[in-house]
Enzyme design. Sequence first.
Site, PDB file in Angstrom:
ATOM      1  N   GLN A  88      25.901  47.666  63.235  1.00 37.76           N
ATOM      2  CA  GLN A  88      24.659  48.459  63.248  1.00 37.76           C
ATOM      3  C   GLN A  88      24.731  49.618  62.255  1.00 37.76           C
ATOM      4  O   GLN A  88      23.698  50.155  61.842  1.00 37.76           O
ATOM      5  CB  GLN A  88      24.356  48.985  64.663  1.00 37.76           C
ATOM      6  CG  GLN A  88      22.903  49.449  64.812  1.00 37.76           C
ATOM      7  CD  GLN A  88      22.611  50.122  66.148  1.00 37.76           C
ATOM      8  OE1 GLN A  88      23.489  50.282  66.981  1.00 37.76           O
ATOM      9  NE2 GLN A  88      21.367  50.497  66.363  1.00 37.76           N
ATOM     10  N   ASP A 102      45.164  39.263  70.402  1.00 33.56           N
ATOM     11  CA  ASP A 102      44.109  40.274  70.323  1.00 33.56           C
ATOM     12  C   ASP A 102      42.914  39.884  71.184  1.00 33.56           C
ATOM     13  O   ASP A 102      42.229  38.904  70.910  1.00 33.56           O
ATOM     14  CB  ASP A 102      43.697  40.448  68.854  1.00 33.56           C
ATOM     15  CG  ASP A 102      42.632  41.519  68.675  1.00 33.56           C
ATOM     16  OD1 ASP A 102      42.234  42.132  69.687  1.00 33.56           O
ATOM     17  OD2 ASP A 102      42.209  41.740  67.534  1.00 33.56           O
ATOM     18  N   ASP A 142      37.922  42.140  63.192  1.00 34.24           N
ATOM     19  CA  ASP A 142      38.896  42.023  62.094  1.00 34.24           C
ATOM     20  C   ASP A 142      38.374  42.669  60.823  1.00 34.24           C
ATOM     21  O   ASP A 142      39.131  43.221  60.031  1.00 34.24           O
ATOM     22  CB  ASP A 142      39.134  40.543  61.724  1.00 34.24           C
ATOM     23  CG  ASP A 142      39.880  39.751  62.773  1.00 34.24           C
ATOM     24  OD1 ASP A 142      40.499  40.377  63.656  1.00 34.24           O
ATOM     25  OD2 ASP A 142      39.845  38.508  62.696  1.00 34.24           O
ATOM     26  N   ASP A 189      43.225  39.800  55.037  1.00 33.42           N
ATOM     27  CA  ASP A 189      43.522  41.135  54.518  1.00 33.42           C
ATOM     28  C   ASP A 189      42.230  41.945  54.371  1.00 33.42           C
ATOM     29  O   ASP A 189      41.711  42.113  53.265  1.00 33.42           O
ATOM     30  CB  ASP A 189      44.247  41.016  53.163  1.00 33.42           C
ATOM     31  CG  ASP A 189      44.762  42.366  52.669  1.00 33.42           C
ATOM     32  OD1 ASP A 189      44.530  43.386  53.349  1.00 33.42           O
ATOM     33  OD2 ASP A 189      45.385  42.393  51.592  1.00 33.42           O
TER      34      ASP A 189
HETATM   35 CA    CA Z   1      41.581  41.143  65.454  1.00 35.08          CA
END
Ligand code: CA
Length: 296
Positions: free
Chosen positions: A84, A220, A265, A279
């Site tokens: 957002q 994660d 990520d 990356d």
């Molecule tokens: Ca992650």
Amino acid sequence: MTQETATRYPLVMVPGMLGFVRLVLYPYWFGIVKRLRQGGAKVFPVMVSPVNSTEVRGEQLLLLIEQILRETGAAKVNLIGHSQGALTGRYAAAKRPDLVASVTSVAGPNHGSELADHLERHYAKDSLKGRAVDMIVRVIAKLMVLLETGYRGPRLPVDLDASHQSLTTQGVALFNRSYPQGLPDTWGGQGAELVNGVRYYSWSGILQPGRTDRGFNRIDGSSRSCRLFARSFTREVGQCDGMVGRFSSHLGTVIGDDYPLDHFDIVNQSLGLVGKGADPVRLFVEHAARLKAAGL
Ligand code: CA
């Protein structure tokens, strides 16, 4: 010290929904702000209402931009918004193009989020499930205010319904009618690179089984959530980062829309736990170099 990210104008980093500057010691732009500063950039991670409409957040951002310009003596800023935060940056640039050199959307729901649509369909605000989600978000928002250590300023207003409406396909379509700058004319196309003197860019990722669910993302939880959220997509099936669709993210020059990065990520969350071979920080460094080369 290298000067590879030393852009002419300061970089203003705008977080997404439930965004923050720093929770205790943990920064939103994990490893990103630090790396950009190492390359010579002036970087300002800012805070706007974590839960509110894009317009309310955008007005708050405009005040922050004016403050940063006063502090630095710069003539303009480069806005980089996640989720957002991208819409928030678009609002500010549309209102004051004279103060903004560029808007960069990182996984921004520029045509809405199918996850928000799903929540609207199945978690209506007056239903039991809807009230439960409402309560959870409010508790998270309150907790975050307590843990925030990077923001000093007045208490920011919270409006969950407005926030939600700012993220649905219908809500963003309405927003886009008033603020169309940088949007592509065709679904999946690129937008104008330059509008009213402001440059527009975007990048995003998609879930890629075998990559985004490997490496550190195995442990994660946010990555697991993205895989679950992705199941609610009906238009961009298999082409989303868990919260935003690949084509929905397009704005201005599309730098890339299929990086193996989920919605968290892409800003190096959580704690830099990303999939195999990913990356995300490099994309920010390359982009700062791109802005610098463009004289921004
Ligand atoms: Ca992650």
